[in-house]
Write an enzyme that holds these catalytic residues in place. Structure first.
Site, short mmCIF file in Angstrom:
data_model
loop_
_atom_site.label_atom_id
_atom_site.label_comp_id
_atom_site.label_asym_id
_atom_site.label_seq_id
_atom_site.Cartn_x
_atom_site.Cartn_y
_atom_site.Cartn_z
N THR A 135 -8.72 -0.16 1.06
CA THR A 135 -8.06 1.12 0.84
C THR A 135 -9.06 2.26 0.73
O THR A 135 -10.21 2.05 0.32
CB THR A 135 -7.25 1.02 -0.47
OG1 THR A 135 -6.78 2.31 -0.83
CG2 THR A 135 -8.09 0.50 -1.65
N GLU A 137 -8.85 4.34 -1.56
CA GLU A 137 -8.96 4.66 -2.99
C GLU A 137 -10.30 4.23 -3.58
O GLU A 137 -10.67 4.69 -4.66
CB GLU A 137 -7.81 4.02 -3.78
CG GLU A 137 -6.47 4.54 -3.34
CD GLU A 137 -5.34 4.31 -4.33
OE1 GLU A 137 -5.61 3.94 -5.49
OE2 GLU A 137 -4.19 4.49 -3.93
N LYS A 165 -10.20 -3.46 -5.76
CA LYS A 165 -10.38 -3.47 -4.30
C LYS A 165 -11.85 -3.19 -3.96
O LYS A 165 -12.41 -3.78 -3.03
CB LYS A 165 -9.47 -2.43 -3.64
CG LYS A 165 -7.99 -2.76 -3.68
CD LYS A 165 -7.58 -4.01 -2.91
CE LYS A 165 -7.72 -3.89 -1.42
NZ LYS A 165 -7.13 -5.08 -0.72
P1 NAD Z 1 2.30 -5.41 -0.78
O1 NAD Z 1 2.21 -5.32 -2.26
O2 NAD Z 1 3.51 -4.89 -0.09
O3 NAD Z 1 2.12 -6.93 -0.32
C1 NAD Z 1 1.15 -7.78 -0.87
C2 NAD Z 1 1.45 -9.20 -0.43
O4 NAD Z 1 0.43 -10.05 -0.98
C3 NAD Z 1 2.80 -9.73 -0.92
O5 NAD Z 1 3.47 -10.40 0.12
C4 NAD Z 1 2.43 -10.69 -2.04
O6 NAD Z 1 3.35 -11.75 -2.21
C5 NAD Z 1 1.07 -11.19 -1.56
N1 NAD Z 1 0.24 -11.68 -2.66
C6 NAD Z 1 -0.03 -11.04 -3.85
N2 NAD Z 1 -0.82 -11.81 -4.62
C7 NAD Z 1 -1.07 -12.95 -3.91
C8 NAD Z 1 -1.84 -14.12 -4.16
N3 NAD Z 1 -2.49 -14.28 -5.33
N4 NAD Z 1 -1.90 -15.08 -3.22
C9 NAD Z 1 -1.24 -14.93 -2.05
N5 NAD Z 1 -0.47 -13.84 -1.75
C10 NAD Z 1 -0.41 -12.86 -2.67
O7 NAD Z 1 0.97 -4.70 -0.26
P2 NAD Z 1 0.75 -3.76 1.01
O8 NAD Z 1 1.08 -2.37 0.63
O9 NAD Z 1 1.36 -4.38 2.20
O10 NAD Z 1 -0.85 -3.85 1.11
C11 NAD Z 1 -1.46 -4.91 1.84
C12 NAD Z 1 -2.96 -4.75 1.77
O11 NAD Z 1 -3.33 -3.49 2.32
C13 NAD Z 1 -3.52 -4.76 0.36
O12 NAD Z 1 -4.75 -5.46 0.39
C14 NAD Z 1 -3.73 -3.30 0.01
O13 NAD Z 1 -4.78 -3.13 -0.92
C15 NAD Z 1 -4.09 -2.74 1.37
N6 NAD Z 1 -3.76 -1.32 1.60
C16 NAD Z 1 -2.50 -0.86 1.34
C17 NAD Z 1 -2.19 0.47 1.63
C18 NAD Z 1 -0.81 1.03 1.40
O14 NAD Z 1 -0.62 2.23 1.56
N7 NAD Z 1 0.19 0.22 1.08
C19 NAD Z 1 -3.18 1.31 2.16
C20 NAD Z 1 -4.46 0.79 2.37
C21 NAD Z 1 -4.73 -0.54 2.11
O1 DAU Z 2 -4.46 5.39 -0.43
C1 DAU Z 2 -4.08 4.08 -0.16
C2 DAU Z 2 -3.23 3.53 -1.28
O2 DAU Z 2 -1.98 4.18 -1.21
C3 DAU Z 2 -3.07 2.03 -1.23
O3 DAU Z 2 -4.30 1.41 -1.37
C4 DAU Z 2 -2.11 1.56 -2.32
O4 DAU Z 2 -1.87 0.17 -2.20
C5 DAU Z 2 -0.80 2.30 -2.18
O5 DAU Z 2 0.08 1.95 -3.22
C6 DAU Z 2 -1.03 3.80 -2.17
O6 DAU Z 2 -1.46 4.27 -3.48
P1 DAU Z 2 -0.88 5.62 -4.13
O7 DAU Z 2 -1.04 5.54 -5.59
O8 DAU Z 2 -1.43 6.82 -3.43
O9 DAU Z 2 0.68 5.46 -3.68
P2 DAU Z 2 2.03 5.73 -4.45
O10 DAU Z 2 3.14 5.59 -3.45
O11 DAU Z 2 2.14 4.95 -5.72
O12 DAU Z 2 1.90 7.27 -4.87
C7 DAU Z 2 1.73 8.30 -3.89
C8 DAU Z 2 1.59 9.63 -4.64
O13 DAU Z 2 2.86 9.96 -5.24
C9 DAU Z 2 0.60 9.59 -5.77
O14 DAU Z 2 -0.06 10.84 -5.86
C10 DAU Z 2 1.46 9.37 -7.01
C11 DAU Z 2 2.75 10.08 -6.66
N1 DAU Z 2 3.98 9.47 -7.24
C12 DAU Z 2 4.20 8.15 -7.05
C13 DAU Z 2 5.33 7.54 -7.58
C14 DAU Z 2 5.57 6.06 -7.37
C15 DAU Z 2 4.89 10.26 -7.95
O15 DAU Z 2 4.69 11.48 -8.09
N2 DAU Z 2 5.99 9.66 -8.46
C16 DAU Z 2 6.25 8.32 -8.32
O16 DAU Z 2 7.28 7.83 -8.85
#
Ligand code: NAD
Ligand code: DAU
Length: 355
Positions: A135, A137, A165
């Protein structure tokens, strides 16, 4: 059938993982795709119904921390590439429960790396063996001055999530530098799109607007995030897995910064329009609440290395992607309802009872 490659994808039942698994299963019938997932609250096999019977797909329920089980599976399946997405991913949960994040994201990644190394060492695999999805972050927070995170920005994580991470990224690089295991790390910005768990901003707010529930905006809604359509992240992962250089880091992002409050207003207008409500009728759902602890002010990714070296660029504009996403959640209310009620979890409990 004999497959050309056998690829382990972890976390494939989650949001981004399900898009990556679907893409690989469909685009590479010559590859065997093994989806290893613990099925935490964030893992949902409903995300993969359309491909679950594909001949080149197998689901395996396991915890990445379980070294023996994961090693055995990798040996049996003759895995020759790992795409690692499994993680605890929600910042707010990490603030309440940092241990789970250290366990899965740090120890789980280390365990998986070790299993991969034992399989890789002494064999002659080509290309990137271990691909770690991370990420933006990890780089910390940016001021409101137009600067961007590059691959050279020093790590400065603030939340327990980003600290876990960052640690996992360092372990992946350590396995490359120490053992020579071909590994790549990518750091991506905020993803949005279908199948995202409705604890994250975009699906949570779409669902709340749908039910006319309050929209909890943290602080003044001034924080900035850089949004990328999940399909474009999956396309970047495909490209980098096949053509990225071992030992490299690539940033992935769409040069698409939005202040939270502006994005929230756009979401309200889009949901209202698609539901046939007067546009803006739901603006009064906006409710300013206490800010997230340690809330990073701004994230913004410079992905020009990926564009210049490998030719990747996003395929949809944010306006198109958001419209498609809102439509998907409104048309898939049953998915949202099952996920928010937890119905899908009791289904697993029955399915895996005694295992
Ligand atoms: P998510 O929370 O939707 O999915 C995570 C998955 O991992 C789930 O299916 C869960 O069951 C599985 N999991 C959790 N713990 C586990 C374990 N101990 N063993 C096996 N499986 C396990 O997450 P996401 O948003 O799809 O993110 C996927 C990856 O991408 C993560 O590594 C996250 O850090 C990274 N990422 C996410 C974002 C975002 O915006 N969502 C952005 C950048 C990077
Ligand atoms: O930047 C990449 C990351 O983006 C990933 O690595 C993370 O897995 C993913 O969850 C996401 O993190 P954020 O914290 O940025 O995402 P989130 O959707 O939780 O929040 C987005 C923005 O909105 C953040 O500034 C917090 C704000 N927010 C979020 C929630 C859930 C609110 O204001 N209200 C809310 O209820």
């Amino acid at each position: 059938m004999k497959f050309k490659r056998s690829i382990l994808i972890t976390g494939g039942a989650g949001f981004i993982g399900s898009h990556v698994v679907r893409r690989f299963v469909k685009a590479y019938p010559e590859y065997r795709i093994i989806n290893l997932d613990k099925l935490t609250y964030a893992g949902n096999l409903d995300n993969l119904r359309d491909i679950e019977n594909a001949p080149n797909y197998r689901f395996f329920k396991a915890d990445i921390c379980d070294f023996e089980t994961v090693s055995d599976l990798m040996r049996q399946e003759k895995v020759d590439g790992v795409i690692h997405l499994a993680a605890e991913s929600h910042v707010d949960r990490s603030i309440k429960d940092p241990f789970t994040f250290a366990r899965t994201n740090v120890m789980g990644t280390l365990s998986l790396l070790q299993a991969a190394r034992l399989l890789w060492e002494g064999r002659n695999y080509e290309g990137c063996f271990f691909y770690h999805i991370s990420t933006d972050e990890v780089y910390g927070a940016l001021p409101m001055d137009g600067t961007l995170f590059t691959e050279k920005t020093p790590y400065s994580p603030h939340s327990p999530y980003s600290a876990s991470k960052a640690s996992s990224d360092h372990f992946v690089r350590a396995f490359h530098d120490t053992y020579g295991m071909p590994a790549v790390v990518t750091n991506c910005s905020n993803n949005y799109g279908p199948y995202q768990f409705p604890e994250k901003l975009i699906p949570l707010f779409i669902n709340n607007i749908r039910h006319r529930k309050p929209l909890p905006v943290y602080g003044r809604g001034e924080n900035v995030r850089d949004w990328l359509y999940v399909g474009d992240h999956a396309a970047a992962i495909d490209l980098i897995f096949h053509r990225g250089a071992a030992g490299e880091t690539y940033n992935i992002g769409g040069f698409n910064e939005w202040k939270n409050i502006d994005l929230i207003k756009l979401m309200i207008a889009t949901v209202d329009r698609l539901l046939g409500r007067p546009v803006g009728a739901d603006m009064d759902l906006i409710t300013y609440v206490t800010d997230r602890a340690g809330h990073d002010l701004r994230y913004a990714i410079d992905s020009s290395k990926l564009r210049d070296n490998l030719g990747w660029k996003p395929s949809v504009t944010f306006e198109e992607g958001l419209e498609q996403t809102v439509r998907w959640y409104l048309e898939n209310g049953a998915w949202l309802d099952a996920v928010t009620s937890g119905a899908y979890l009791s289904y697993y409990e029955e399915m895996y009872a005694g295992r």
